[in-house]
Design an enzyme around this catalytic site. Sequence first.
Site, short mmCIF file in Angstrom:
data_model
loop_
_atom_site.label_atom_id
_atom_site.label_comp_id
_atom_site.label_asym_id
_atom_site.label_seq_id
_atom_site.Cartn_x
_atom_site.Cartn_y
_atom_site.Cartn_z
CE LYS A 30 -0.31 3.37 4.63
NZ LYS A 30 -0.23 3.55 6.09
CG HIS A 65 -5.97 2.11 5.14
ND1 HIS A 65 -5.56 3.06 6.04
CD2 HIS A 65 -4.95 1.22 5.03
CE1 HIS A 65 -4.33 2.75 6.45
NE2 HIS A 65 -3.95 1.65 5.86
CG ASN A 75 -1.73 1.21 1.41
OD1 ASN A 75 -1.81 2.03 0.50
ND2 ASN A 75 -2.35 1.37 2.58
CD GLU A 90 -3.03 5.69 6.64
OE1 GLU A 90 -3.02 5.70 5.39
OE2 GLU A 90 -2.09 5.24 7.32
CD GLU A 133 -3.77 -2.28 7.54
OE1 GLU A 133 -2.67 -2.56 7.08
OE2 GLU A 133 -4.37 -1.22 7.29
CB SER A 190 4.89 -1.67 12.22
OG SER A 190 4.51 -0.32 12.46
N GLY A 219 2.24 2.46 10.90
CA GLY A 219 3.22 3.53 10.72
C GLY A 219 3.91 3.94 12.02
P1 PGA Z 1 2.59 0.42 7.80
O1 PGA Z 1 1.12 0.64 7.14
O2 PGA Z 1 3.12 -0.86 7.23
O3 PGA Z 1 3.38 1.63 7.38
O4 PGA Z 1 2.38 0.35 9.28
C1 PGA Z 1 0.26 -0.42 6.97
C2 PGA Z 1 -1.03 0.07 6.35
O5 PGA Z 1 -1.46 1.18 6.67
O6 PGA Z 1 -1.65 -0.63 5.53
#
Ligand code: PGA
Length: 257
Positions: free
Chosen positions: A14, A102, A12, A104, A174, A219, A180
């Site tokens: 982003k 997601h 992903n 976010e 998640e 992560s 992140g």
């Molecule tokens: P990350 O993000 O691996 O940077 O923690 C995962 C995600 O948001 O799908």
Amino acid sequence: MADARKPVIAANWKMHHDHLVAIQAVQKLSYTLEPSDYDTCDIVVCPAFTAIRSIQNLLEGDRIPLLLGAQNCHWDDQGAYTGEVAPPMLARMNVSYVIVGHSERRQLFGETDDTVNKKARAVLKHEMKPIVCVGETLDEREAGATDDRVSTQTRAAFAGIKSPEAEHCVVAYEPIWAIGTGRNATPDDANATIGVIRRVLRELYGEVADVMRIQYGGSVKPGNIADLMAMPEIDGALVGGASLDPADFSRIVRFRA
Ligand code: PGA
């Protein structure tokens, strides 16, 4: 990971990688990966909308068996929705997977369980596969509400989706506090919560739940993927930060090595 389920590992990206950088990243990834990697794992890249067409051309022109994904979509086929992208537009570019819900998008852009459900159904209608994201906040985890939260999100996301379609869906667990932050759930915790999600899917779809793939995200890195994938319930990963570097992402894909 159970034998019946082929792992699915998705990048992903982003709001990173313009289309030129995205092309370079896919080229690097394709030089690193071997044919056997694609046999053992579904490998998905989810670029920004502006890069999807370029990546489609690259994958088809060079016969690279990476699968194309999108990070979001609207639920209607067309309409007066300034700034939105319709599922058929993605399907026309041979997009295979669409991330829906997601955290976010839920937290920053007001997506609700209801819009996540509409999007998942729209993605299926156009013969793509939704990657339905669920996960709890840190407050919810500390209050012992994780299982309730992910169960509610899962039931809501799958409302009105029947078994033959559900089989094509992927769920990404998640935990929001792990995205992140460098702080990942322990493999045991991730496995337990994914087990809860699979129990909900079993209530809804019976044994079809045993072939549905559930990823962990938050992560994920080359250093922790093997321990996560060793867990019986974890069928893959949704990778943000570490997917931006093709070398790191290919090490994640090759978690068996
Ligand atoms: P990350 O993000 O691996 O940077 O923690 C995962 C995600 O948001 O799908």
